[in-house]
Design an enzyme around this catalytic site. Structure first.
Site, PDB file in Angstrom:
ATOM      1  N   LYS A  20      41.351  65.166  13.909  1.00 32.79           N
ATOM      2  CA  LYS A  20      40.785  65.332  15.199  1.00 32.79           C
ATOM      3  C   LYS A  20      41.782  64.865  16.106  1.00 32.79           C
ATOM      4  O   LYS A  20      42.901  64.214  16.038  1.00 32.79           O
ATOM      5  CB  LYS A  20      39.540  64.926  15.309  1.00 32.79           C
ATOM      6  CG  LYS A  20      38.409  65.556  14.350  1.00 32.79           C
ATOM      7  CD  LYS A  20      36.963  64.487  14.701  1.00 32.79           C
ATOM      8  CE  LYS A  20      35.897  65.170  13.464  1.00 32.79           C
ATOM      9  NZ  LYS A  20      34.698  64.630  13.968  1.00 32.79           N
ATOM     10  N   ARG A  76      35.767  63.429   0.921  1.00 31.57           N
ATOM     11  CA  ARG A  76      34.876  62.923   1.588  1.00 31.57           C
ATOM     12  C   ARG A  76      34.655  61.294   1.145  1.00 31.57           C
ATOM     13  O   ARG A  76      34.458  60.598   2.068  1.00 31.57           O
ATOM     14  CB  ARG A  76      33.299  63.378   1.203  1.00 31.57           C
ATOM     15  CG  ARG A  76      33.288  64.976   1.481  1.00 31.57           C
ATOM     16  CD  ARG A  76      32.955  65.325   2.860  1.00 31.57           C
ATOM     17  NE  ARG A  76      31.482  64.629   3.249  1.00 31.57           N
ATOM     18  CZ  ARG A  76      30.914  64.807   4.514  1.00 31.57           C
ATOM     19  NH1 ARG A  76      31.620  65.482   5.413  1.00 31.57           N
ATOM     20  NH2 ARG A  76      30.066  64.380   4.840  1.00 31.57           N
ATOM     21  N   THR A 100      30.574  58.470   8.122  1.00 35.83           N
ATOM     22  CA  THR A 100      30.640  58.999   9.577  1.00 35.83           C
ATOM     23  C   THR A 100      31.050  57.952  10.653  1.00 35.83           C
ATOM     24  O   THR A 100      31.933  58.183  11.583  1.00 35.83           O
ATOM     25  CB  THR A 100      29.391  59.632  10.076  1.00 35.83           C
ATOM     26  OG1 THR A 100      29.013  60.442   8.931  1.00 35.83           O
ATOM     27  CG2 THR A 100      29.542  60.586  11.343  1.00 35.83           C
ATOM     28  N   ARG A 148      38.314  56.275   7.956  1.00 31.81           N
ATOM     29  CA  ARG A 148      37.452  55.647   9.016  1.00 31.81           C
ATOM     30  C   ARG A 148      37.386  54.241   8.926  1.00 31.81           C
ATOM     31  O   ARG A 148      37.403  53.468   9.905  1.00 31.81           O
ATOM     32  CB  ARG A 148      36.073  56.458   8.834  1.00 31.81           C
ATOM     33  CG  ARG A 148      36.411  58.009   9.619  1.00 31.81           C
ATOM     34  CD  ARG A 148      35.016  58.667   9.284  1.00 31.81           C
ATOM     35  NE  ARG A 148      35.041  60.084   9.724  1.00 31.81           N
ATOM     36  CZ  ARG A 148      34.013  60.925   9.060  1.00 31.81           C
ATOM     37  NH1 ARG A 148      33.129  60.741   8.447  1.00 31.81           N
ATOM     38  NH2 ARG A 148      34.177  62.261   9.831  1.00 31.81           N
ATOM     39  N   ASN A 191      35.919  60.145  15.444  1.00 27.34           N
ATOM     40  CA  ASN A 191      36.099  59.416  13.878  1.00 27.34           C
ATOM     41  C   ASN A 191      37.348  59.948  13.220  1.00 27.34           C
ATOM     42  O   ASN A 191      37.152  60.115  11.974  1.00 27.34           O
ATOM     43  CB  ASN A 191      34.660  59.496  13.104  1.00 27.34           C
ATOM     44  CG  ASN A 191      34.235  61.077  12.938  1.00 27.34           C
ATOM     45  OD1 ASN A 191      34.865  61.832  13.445  1.00 27.34           O
ATOM     46  ND2 ASN A 191      32.985  61.120  12.520  1.00 27.34           N
ATOM     47  N   HIS A 241      37.482  65.377  10.087  1.00 32.44           N
ATOM     48  CA  HIS A 241      36.488  66.204   9.738  1.00 32.44           C
ATOM     49  C   HIS A 241      36.926  66.627   8.247  1.00 32.44           C
ATOM     50  O   HIS A 241      38.000  67.101   8.178  1.00 32.44           O
ATOM     51  CB  HIS A 241      36.414  67.613  10.815  1.00 32.44           C
ATOM     52  CG  HIS A 241      35.455  68.539   9.849  1.00 32.44           C
ATOM     53  ND1 HIS A 241      34.166  68.698   9.932  1.00 32.44           N
ATOM     54  CD2 HIS A 241      35.755  69.622   9.181  1.00 32.44           C
ATOM     55  CE1 HIS A 241      33.708  69.546   9.074  1.00 32.44           C
ATOM     56  NE2 HIS A 241      34.799  70.203   8.756  1.00 32.44           N
TER      57      HIS A 241
HETATM   58  P1  TYD Z   1      28.041  64.796  10.208  1.00 24.29           P
HETATM   59  O1  TYD Z   1      28.491  66.227   9.607  1.00 24.29           O
HETATM   60  O2  TYD Z   1      26.711  64.477   9.983  1.00 24.29           O
HETATM   61  O3  TYD Z   1      29.224  63.695   9.756  1.00 24.29           O
HETATM   62  P2  TYD Z   1      30.524  63.637   8.823  1.00 24.29           P
HETATM   63  O4  TYD Z   1      31.716  64.030   9.857  1.00 24.29           O
HETATM   64  O5  TYD Z   1      30.636  62.537   8.558  1.00 24.29           O
HETATM   65  O6  TYD Z   1      30.348  64.655   7.935  1.00 24.29           O
HETATM   66  O7  TYD Z   1      28.369  64.926  11.574  1.00 24.29           O
HETATM   67  C1  TYD Z   1      29.427  65.835  12.376  1.00 24.29           C
HETATM   68  C2  TYD Z   1      30.008  65.081  13.337  1.00 24.29           C
HETATM   69  O8  TYD Z   1      29.138  64.637  14.502  1.00 24.29           O
HETATM   70  C3  TYD Z   1      30.647  63.567  13.088  1.00 24.29           C
HETATM   71  O9  TYD Z   1      31.882  63.513  12.543  1.00 24.29           O
HETATM   72  C4  TYD Z   1      30.702  62.999  14.422  1.00 24.29           C
HETATM   73  C5  TYD Z   1      29.442  63.401  15.113  1.00 24.29           C
HETATM   74  N1  TYD Z   1      28.149  62.580  15.210  1.00 24.29           N
HETATM   75  C6  TYD Z   1      27.942  61.750  15.906  1.00 24.29           C
HETATM   76  O10 TYD Z   1      29.081  61.606  17.274  1.00 24.29           O
HETATM   77  N2  TYD Z   1      26.983  61.026  16.145  1.00 24.29           N
HETATM   78  C7  TYD Z   1      25.953  60.864  15.227  1.00 24.29           C
HETATM   79  O11 TYD Z   1      24.951  60.127  15.201  1.00 24.29           O
HETATM   80  C8  TYD Z   1      26.228  61.980  14.072  1.00 24.29           C
HETATM   81  C9  TYD Z   1      25.226  62.014  13.060  1.00 24.29           C
HETATM   82  C10 TYD Z   1      27.254  62.519  14.123  1.00 24.29           C
END
Ligand code: TYD
Length: 194
Positions: free
Chosen positions: A10, A120, A126, A137, A157, A160
């Site tokens: 990102k 993952r 996350t 992360r 973070n 993706h």
């Molecule tokens: P998610 O698909 O739940 O997480 P991951 O990227 O670990 O698979 O969420 C998508 C994105 O949404 C995540 O990368 C960052 C954002 N996000 C937040 O900013 N705050 C939150 O509480 C959640 C659940 C996600």
């Protein structure tokens, strides 16, 4: 089973200058780069990546946000004006689109056995404060799960990664044209198949 998965570095990862360090983590475990490019996408494209029409997913990130808030003993209603998972998820999609278009991203298609799960694991939880050391992360961010909502933006973070095979297939088609995907053998491939 050999499968492909999409990773996006990102804009925060690109702007921090840690693209190389992130990519090497995937290369080190033997995942093969099948395609890779840097691209600065527009909002229409980003909205396809985070589609509000994928109701179940939108609702699930809203639910996760609510759970995160509970864990930290905070009240989401104070930072957002809704407690409805789908509505929260929709807001998050808007922020995610803003974030993903705030600079160039590096899109990578990785191939390998069980690659979706492996990636993952390498990426980690996350939120930076929950991600264990050794994960991307966990090593490069310390952002708390609720912090982004206070400033009404998506969590930064770094990466993706496709969440499952359905997402991986959809994202591969969205991000890569057929002629951008290469088929070749890594030198160490036989070792892992042995
Ligand atoms: P998610 O698909 O739940 O997480 P991951 O990227 O670990 O698979 O969420 C998508 C994105 O949404 C995540 O990368 C960052 C954002 N996000 C937040 O900013 N705050 C939150 O509480 C959640 C659940 C996600």
């Amino acid at each position: 089973m050999t499968e492909r998965t999409v990773v996006l570095i990102k804009p925060d990862g690109v702007k921090r200058g840690i693209v190389g360090q992130i990519i090497s983590r995937f290369e080190n475990v033997g995942l093969k780069i099948a395609a890779m490019k840097m691209i600065w996408i527009d909002k229409d494209f980003a909205a396809k990546h985070y589609p509000v029409s994928r109701k179940q997913w939108v609702e699930s990130i809203g639910k996760r946000a609510l759970e995160t808030y509970k864990e930290y003993g905070r009240d989401l209603g104070e930072d957002l004006d809704t407690m409805e998972p789908y509505e929260i998820g929709k807001k998050m999609c808007k922020w995610l689109v803003e974030f993903l278009t705030s600079g160039p991203v590096v899109a990578i298609l990785l191939e390998g056995e069980n690659s979706i799960n492996t990636v993952r694991k390498i990426v980690g939880h996350t939120f930076g404060d929950k991600a264990v050391p050794g994960t991307i992360r966990g090593d490069f961010t310390k952002a708390r799960g609720y912090a982004s909502f206070m400033s009404k933006r998506a969590g930064h973070n770094l990466v993706h990664a496709s969440g499952n095979s359905e997402e991986a297939e959809f994202e591969e088609e969205l991000w890569f044209k057929k002629n951008e995907i290469y088929s070749y053998k890594r030198l160490d491939e036989e070792m892992y198949l042995g």
